[in-house]
Design an enzyme around this catalytic site. Structure first.
Site, PDB file in Angstrom:
ATOM      1  N   HIS A 267      -1.234   4.642   3.520  1.00 13.52           N
ATOM      2  CA  HIS A 267      -0.685   5.945   3.157  1.00 13.52           C
ATOM      3  C   HIS A 267       0.789   6.364   3.963  1.00 13.52           C
ATOM      4  CE1 HIS A 267      -5.125   6.490   2.762  1.00 13.52           C
ATOM      5  NE2 HIS A 267      -4.675   6.929   1.711  1.00 13.52           N
TER       6      HIS A 267
ATOM      7  N   LYS B  68      -1.351  -0.879  -4.185  1.00 14.93           N
ATOM      8  CA  LYS B  68      -2.678  -1.603  -4.138  1.00 14.93           C
ATOM      9  C   LYS B  68      -3.639  -0.780  -5.486  1.00 14.93           C
ATOM     10  CE  LYS B  68      -6.928  -0.978  -2.176  1.00 14.93           C
ATOM     11  NZ  LYS B  68      -7.489   0.285  -2.660  1.00 14.93           N
TER      12      LYS B  68
HETATM   13  P1  AMP Z   1      -6.055   7.429  -1.703  1.00 11.87           P
HETATM   14  O1  AMP Z   1      -5.973   8.436  -0.774  1.00 11.87           O
HETATM   15  O2  AMP Z   1      -6.845   6.090  -1.924  1.00 11.87           O
HETATM   16  O3  AMP Z   1      -6.201   7.970  -3.129  1.00 11.87           O
HETATM   17  O4  AMP Z   1      -4.537   6.537  -1.985  1.00 11.87           O
HETATM   18  C1  AMP Z   1      -3.236   7.535  -1.869  1.00 11.87           C
HETATM   19  C2  AMP Z   1      -2.348   6.831  -2.092  1.00 11.87           C
HETATM   20  O5  AMP Z   1      -2.065   5.645  -1.102  1.00 11.87           O
HETATM   21  C3  AMP Z   1      -2.226   6.001  -3.402  1.00 11.87           C
HETATM   22  O6  AMP Z   1      -1.098   5.768  -4.078  1.00 11.87           O
HETATM   23  C4  AMP Z   1      -2.668   4.451  -2.895  1.00 11.87           C
HETATM   24  O7  AMP Z   1      -2.424   3.514  -3.979  1.00 11.87           O
HETATM   25  C5  AMP Z   1      -2.118   4.270  -1.710  1.00 11.87           C
HETATM   26  N1  AMP Z   1      -2.541   3.298  -0.765  1.00 11.87           N
HETATM   27  C6  AMP Z   1      -3.915   3.103  -0.766  1.00 11.87           C
HETATM   28  N2  AMP Z   1      -4.059   2.023   0.079  1.00 11.87           N
HETATM   29  C7  AMP Z   1      -3.027   1.317   0.244  1.00 11.87           C
HETATM   30  C8  AMP Z   1      -2.482   0.245   0.660  1.00 11.87           C
HETATM   31  N3  AMP Z   1      -3.090  -0.568   1.467  1.00 11.87           N
HETATM   32  N4  AMP Z   1      -1.192  -0.068   0.603  1.00 11.87           N
HETATM   33  C9  AMP Z   1      -0.312   0.679   0.065  1.00 11.87           C
HETATM   34  N5  AMP Z   1      -0.841   1.893  -0.516  1.00 11.87           N
HETATM   35  C10 AMP Z   1      -1.985   2.167  -0.444  1.00 11.87           C
END
Ligand code: AMP
Length: 384
Positions: free
Chosen positions: A88, A218
C-alpha cells in the site's frame, strides 16, 4: 517538483479567505494545525500529522476537494481496505510523486466479500495504519513530494446510504458489473467480488474526484476491472498501476498473510515459483499455451504431492484454484501469446487450515484455522 507549485503557495499566503466554513484553504493557510472534520474525528487527532485530515463523511471531503481544485492542486487516490503494508505504501509514494495531494481511503467493503468469506475476520488495524501513514507523510515531506492530506474512512451507512450492502446473488442494491470480465478467474471463485470492487470504486471516485487513482499489480484482474470501469463509464481520472511488493523470498505482500503462520508461509511461495517457471518459458521464446504452462502446473503438482505425503503435524496442504494464461485486456484464456499484446500469467492457491499443530508452533493470526487464498501474477510484456 510534484508538491505545491510556488505560485500556488504564494497565492495561498496572500489570498484573503473567502471560502465557506471548514475550508481547507483557511485551515492550511492560516491555521495549519486545525483538523478538517465536521464531526469529531474518531481517531485521536492530537497525535495525527498536521497535514493529514481524517474524513468520515462525504460533504466535508467534497468541500476539501473543491478547495484543492480551486488552487490547481492535484489529487491521487489510493483506495485500500486498511491493514496497510509496504504494498500500500508504495502506491502512496507513487501517488505523492505525481500529485500535490494524496488521498488514502480505508474501508473494508462488505459487498466484495461473499456470504461465506472472511469479512468478519478481515484484519482491522486502524491505529497501526495511521501510524504508518503519519511516518510516510513525514518521509514525503522530507523529499519534497506531495503529501497525504486526506484519509477517508467512511462508515458503511455512508457508503451504502439507501439499501444496506448485500452480498447475495442477485442481491438488492445499486451495483456496477462487468461481464464477462468480472466472472472470470478470481470472479469464478468469488462471484460477487468484482461487482463489489467496481461498485465501491465508482463511489470512491465520485466522492474524491481524483486526478489519478493508484492500484497494485498484485491484484491484476482488479486493475483490468478498474481500467474498464474508467473507460466504459467515462470517468475523468487516470489509472496508474504500481508493481507488486514482495517479501525477500518473493511472496507477494498481502494483508491476509498474517493468517499464514510459518508452515503455510513457507509453502505458499509455491505459486510464485510456479509462475516464474512459466515466465521462463515465454522468455525463452515459447508462445503456445501448453508450452508456457506445463512447467508451472508440473511444479505445483509436485509440491502438492510432497506436502500431501508428509505427516499431518508438518505438512501445509493447499489446492490450486487456477494457473492462467490470459489476454491482458479481457482476461480471457488464450491458446497462444500474441507478441504484440503480451499476456498475463496469474494464479491462485488456497492454503488449507493447519491440521495438527506442533507445540510452540507459530501459526499466525487465527491459529492456523483460517484458510488463506493467495494470488499472484506476472505480466508477459509485449515484444516490440
Ligand atoms: P487492499 O487493501 O488489499 O484492497 O489493497 C489496496 C491496494 O493495494 C490495491 O490496489 C492492491 O492491489 C494494492 N496492493 C496490495 N498488496 C500489494 C502488493 N504486495 N504490492 C503492490 N500493491 C499491493
Amino acid at each position: 517538483m510534484a508538491a505545491v507549485r510556488p505560485s500556488t503557495l504564494l497565492f495561498l499566503r496572500r489570498c484573503p479567505y473567502t471560502g465557506p466554513p471548514f475550508s481547507y484553504t483557511r485551515a492550511f493557510a492560516y491555521k495549519p494545525r486545525r483538523h478538517l472534520t465536521t464531526t469529531p474525528p474518531r481517531y485521536d487527532s492530537s497525535s495525527f500529522s498536521p497535514h493529514t485530515h481524517t474524513f468520515h463523511d462525504v460533504a466535508p471531503l467534497r468541500q476539501f476537494r473543491r478547495d484543492l481544485l480551486i488552487h490547481n492542486r492535484t489529487v491521487g487516490l489510493v483506495p485500500t481496505m486498511g491493514a496497510l503494508h509496504e504494498g500500500h505504501l508504495s502506491l502512496v509514494r507513487e501517488a505523492a510523486a505525481e500529485n500535490t495531494d494524496v488521498f488514502v481511503s480505508v474501508y473494508v467493503n462488505p459487498t466484495q466479500f461473499g456470504l461465506n468469506e472472511d469479512l468478519a475476520s478481515y484484519p482491522k488495524t486502524w491505529e497501526a495504519d495511521m501510524r504508518m501513514l503519519i511516518a510516510l507523510d513525514w518521509e514525503l515531506a522530507s523529499v519534497g513530494a506531495g503529501r497525504i492530506t486526506a484519509v477517508f474512512a467512511p462508515s458503511t451507512k455512508t457508503m451504502y446510504p439507501t439499501i444496506p450492502p448485500d452480498s447475495a446473488i442477485p442481491g438488492a442494491g445499486s451495483f456496477v458489473e462487468m461481464r464477462p470480465l468480472g466472472q472470470l478467474l478470481e470472479g469464478a471463485s468469488r462471484p460477487v467480488f468484482f461487482r463489489g470492487v467496481a461498485t465501491v470504486c465508482m463511489k470512491l471516485f465520485n466522492i474524491c474526484t481524483p486526478d489519478r487513482v493508484y492500484f497494485g499489480q498484485k491484484d491484476i484482474q482488479q486493475t483490468v476491472v478498474i481500467k474498464r470501469l474508467v473507460k466504459d463509464f467515462h470517468l475523468n481520472t487516470e489509472v496508474r498501476i504500481g508493481p507488486t511488493q514482495r517479501e525477500d523470498d518473493g511472496l507477494a505482500m498481502s494483508s491476509r498473510n498474517v493468517y499464514l503462520g510459518t508452515r503455510r508461509r513457507n509453502t505458499g511461495i509455491v505459486l510464485r515459483e510456479s509462475l516464474l517457471k512459466a515466465e521462463a518459458q515465454y522468455l525463452s521464446g515459447k508462445r503456445k499455451r501448453g508450452d508456457i504452462l506445463w512447467p508451472a502446473n508440473a511444479y505445483a503438482d509436485r509440491v502438492q504431492h510432497e506436502q500431501d505425503s508428509l505427516d499431518a503435524h508438518s505438512r501445509a496442504r493447499f489446492e490450486v484454484d487456477y494457473i492462467s494464461l490470459a489476454d491482458p485486456e479481457t482476461m480471457e484464456e488464450i491458446d497462444e501469446v500474441d507478441e504484440s499484446r503480451g499476456a498475463i500469467l496469474s494464479g491462485a492457491v488456497k492454503m488449507l487450515p493447519v491440521e495438527d499443530a506442533r507445540e510452540d508452533e507459530e501459526l499466525g493470526v487465527g491459529g492456523g484455522k483460517i484458510p488463506v487464498r493467495l494470488i499472484d501474477n506476472i505480466v508477459l510484456e509485449p515484444i516490440v
